[in-house]
Scaffold this motif. Structure first.
Motif, mmCIF file in Angstrom:
data_model
loop_
_atom_site.group_PDB
_atom_site.id
_atom_site.type_symbol
_atom_site.label_atom_id
_atom_site.label_comp_id
_atom_site.label_asym_id
_atom_site.label_seq_id
_atom_site.Cartn_x
_atom_site.Cartn_y
_atom_site.Cartn_z
ATOM 1 N N LEU A 145 0.901 -1.266 0.083
ATOM 2 C CA LEU A 145 -0.208 -0.202 -0.424
ATOM 3 C C LEU A 145 1.359 1.304 -0.057
ATOM 4 O O LEU A 145 0.620 2.391 -0.368
ATOM 5 C CB LEU A 145 -0.944 -0.066 1.488
ATOM 6 N N SER A 146 2.047 1.388 0.722
ATOM 7 C CA SER A 146 2.772 2.212 0.986
ATOM 8 C C SER A 146 3.965 2.312 -0.587
ATOM 9 O O SER A 146 3.710 3.765 -1.041
ATOM 10 C CB SER A 146 3.959 2.161 1.733
ATOM 11 N N ASP A 147 3.736 1.563 -1.467
ATOM 12 C CA ASP A 147 4.762 1.948 -2.640
ATOM 13 C C ASP A 147 3.016 2.492 -3.574
ATOM 14 O O ASP A 147 4.157 2.724 -4.385
ATOM 15 C CB ASP A 147 5.221 0.463 -2.830
ATOM 16 N N ALA A 173 -4.783 9.984 3.798
ATOM 17 C CA ALA A 173 -5.737 9.628 4.586
ATOM 18 C C ALA A 173 -6.686 8.755 4.566
ATOM 19 O O ALA A 173 -6.147 7.778 5.747
ATOM 20 C CB ALA A 173 -5.678 10.516 5.570
ATOM 21 N N GLY A 174 -7.280 8.117 3.736
ATOM 22 C CA GLY A 174 -8.615 7.844 4.504
ATOM 23 C C GLY A 174 -8.466 6.134 3.719
ATOM 24 O O GLY A 174 -8.920 4.890 3.941
ATOM 25 N N LEU A 175 -7.632 5.981 2.318
ATOM 26 C CA LEU A 175 -7.126 4.911 2.425
ATOM 27 C C LEU A 175 -6.543 4.112 3.533
ATOM 28 O O LEU A 175 -5.406 3.317 3.600
ATOM 29 C CB LEU A 175 -6.188 4.686 0.953
ATOM 30 N N GLY A 176 -5.305 5.386 4.155
ATOM 31 C CA GLY A 176 -4.358 4.703 5.855
ATOM 32 C C GLY A 176 -5.250 3.581 6.795
ATOM 33 O O GLY A 176 -5.210 3.335 6.957
ATOM 34 N N VAL A 177 -6.277 4.474 7.170
ATOM 35 C CA VAL A 177 -7.250 4.108 7.359
ATOM 36 C C VAL A 177 -8.478 3.195 7.497
ATOM 37 O O VAL A 177 -8.399 2.162 8.358
ATOM 38 C CB VAL A 177 -8.058 5.435 7.705
ATOM 39 N N ALA A 178 -8.481 3.097 5.335
ATOM 40 C CA ALA A 178 -9.309 2.049 4.809
ATOM 41 C C ALA A 178 -9.058 0.401 5.654
ATOM 42 O O ALA A 178 -8.794 -0.890 6.608
ATOM 43 C CB ALA A 178 -9.836 2.236 4.021
ATOM 44 N N ALA A 179 -7.301 0.298 5.372
ATOM 45 C CA ALA A 179 -5.768 -0.810 5.038
ATOM 46 C C ALA A 179 -5.816 -0.640 6.710
ATOM 47 O O ALA A 179 -5.536 -2.205 7.183
ATOM 48 C CB ALA A 179 -5.195 0.079 5.634
#
Length: 193
Positions: A145-147, A173-179
């Motif tokens: 995800l980070s890459d 931020a949304g993708l990070g919270v979802a992950a």
């Protein structure tokens, strides 16, 4: 928690010197802060400095001051944050105060203008170095995800240069919270088995 006077002095003197001799803004001072507080003094881990830089960049205000506050607070609490703010803000304040007295002479001086143009090239090189170092740190983690986010944000900023950066930050931020929520759910389900 009280720290030795040497800790406070090193925080102040380090940020004061970095701020005094760094031209080009926060993206230039951040790798120098990393070198000082991670590599030289060992007060922070590299990942910790990367996280603090991300927070400093996301917060309103100059990144150099934000990063100084976070580093100072992490190392020595509120007194450390106060000293790093002072150490970071005092040199530009003094320098700009002196320059404002002689503004007319500086503005028309060809040598000063040439010096500032030359410094722009150095600042660009340091910013490129920061990007490469930070990208290397993200790639070492080997998190898909980070890459993906790093590559996607790079492409989006190239293809849509007028896109407001707040949309990129909110999407990431949304993708990070979802992950994080998905990972926590998977861990709970794995714990039940």
């Amino acid at each position: 928690m009280k720290h030795p006077v040497q800790t406070y002095w090193k925080l102040f003197s380090s940020t004061f010197l970095l701020s005094t001799f760094t031209f080009g803004g926060g993206y230039v001072i951040v790798p120098l802060m990393k070198k000082r507080f991670v590599d030289d003094l060992g007060w922070l881990e590299e990942q910790e400095m990367l996280d603090l830089t991300a927070i400093a960049q996301s917060a309103p205000g100059p990144i150099a001051v934000n990063a100084s506050i976070l580093v100072g607070y992490r190392v020595a609490g509120a007194p450390g944050a106060a000293l790093t703010i002072l150490g970071t803000v005092l040199p530009p304040f003094l320098i700009l105060s002196a320059v404002s007295l002689f503004y007319e002479a500086f503005r028309s001086n060809r040598i000063v203008a040439a010096l500032l143009r030359g410094m722009q090239a150095g600042v660009a090189a340091v910013i490129c170095s920061v990007v490469v170092d930070m990208a290397g740190s993200v790639l070492k983690e080997k998190k898909v995800l980070s890459d993906f986010l790093m590559a996607a944000v790079f492409l989006v900023t190239l293809l849509l240069p007028k896109l407001n950066v707040i949309w990129i930050i909110l999407a990431c931020a949304g993708l990070g919270v979802a992950a994080a929520l998905w990972g926590a759910r998977r861990n709970r389900e794995a714990g039940k088995k």
